[in-house]
Design an enzyme around this catalytic site. Structure first.
Site, PDB file in Angstrom:
ATOM      1  N   CYS A   1       0.703  -1.222   0.109  1.00 44.03           N
ATOM      2  CA  CYS A   1      -0.030   0.053   0.088  1.00 44.03           C
ATOM      3  C   CYS A   1       0.884   0.972  -0.016  1.00 44.03           C
ATOM      4  O   CYS A   1       1.766   1.350   0.644  1.00 44.03           O
ATOM      5  CB  CYS A   1      -0.760   0.015   1.209  1.00 44.03           C
ATOM      6  SG  CYS A   1      -1.812   1.585   1.520  1.00 44.03           S
TER       7      CYS A   1
ATOM      8  N   ASP B   1       0.154  -5.947   0.136  1.00 41.76           N
ATOM      9  CA  ASP B   1      -1.126  -6.224  -0.614  1.00 41.76           C
ATOM     10  C   ASP B   1      -0.939  -7.511  -1.319  1.00 41.76           C
ATOM     11  O   ASP B   1      -0.036  -7.653  -1.892  1.00 41.76           O
ATOM     12  CB  ASP B   1      -1.364  -5.177  -1.723  1.00 41.76           C
ATOM     13  CG  ASP B   1      -1.808  -3.984  -1.060  1.00 41.76           C
ATOM     14  OD1 ASP B   1      -2.523  -4.018   0.068  1.00 41.76           O
ATOM     15  OD2 ASP B   1      -1.578  -2.602  -1.722  1.00 41.76           O
TER      16      ASP B   1
END
Length: 134
Positions: free
Chosen positions: A50, A57
């Site tokens: 992120c 992620d």
């Protein structure tokens, strides 16, 4: 009003500009003059971070395409996708960048890139970007 916070990480969040397309190796599609084909490739262990928090992620990237003259060599695609590991990008930007890079290298008739990302905070996200040759 909620104030934006800056989060500190113990590693560097890389800029998307580090992702290079020269790792992608196009190979000739031997049946190009005979017929089209639908190709689906899944990378179920995709990772990036992120850009706001640096948290990982994870998700599955699915690439569906109809080749023009070339197809992608799978090992080169794997190494291309590994470049995203510490790159800070939002989901929507990830699928668009992958699509743009693959279209640039392969020049397919049609291509669709979908990212199905694992839930964070109880929210999951699926983003799809599509290219069709005019």
């Amino acid at each position: 009003m909620i104030e934006n916070k800056t989060y500190k990480t113990h590693y560097k969040i890389e800029d998307p500009s580090i992702v290079k397309t020269d790792l992608l190796e196009p190979i000739e599609y031997a049946y190009k003059s005979k017929r089209s084909i639908d190709i689906t490739i899944k990378q179920p262990e995709y990772t990036s971070v992120c850009p706001m928090t640096g948290l990982p992620d994870n998700g599955c990237i699915t690439i569906k395409y109809q080749p023009g003259e070339t197809i992608v060599e799978l090992k080169s695609l794997k190494y291309y996708l590994l470049q995203f590991r510490n790159v800070g990008m939002f989901y929507e930007h990830v699928v668009n960048k992958i699509l743009d890079d693959l279209v640039h290298v392969l020049k397919p008739l049609r291509m669709e890139v979908t990212g199905e990302f694992t839930p964070r905070g109880g929210v999951s996200s699926i983003a799809t970007a599509v290219y069709e040759k005019e």
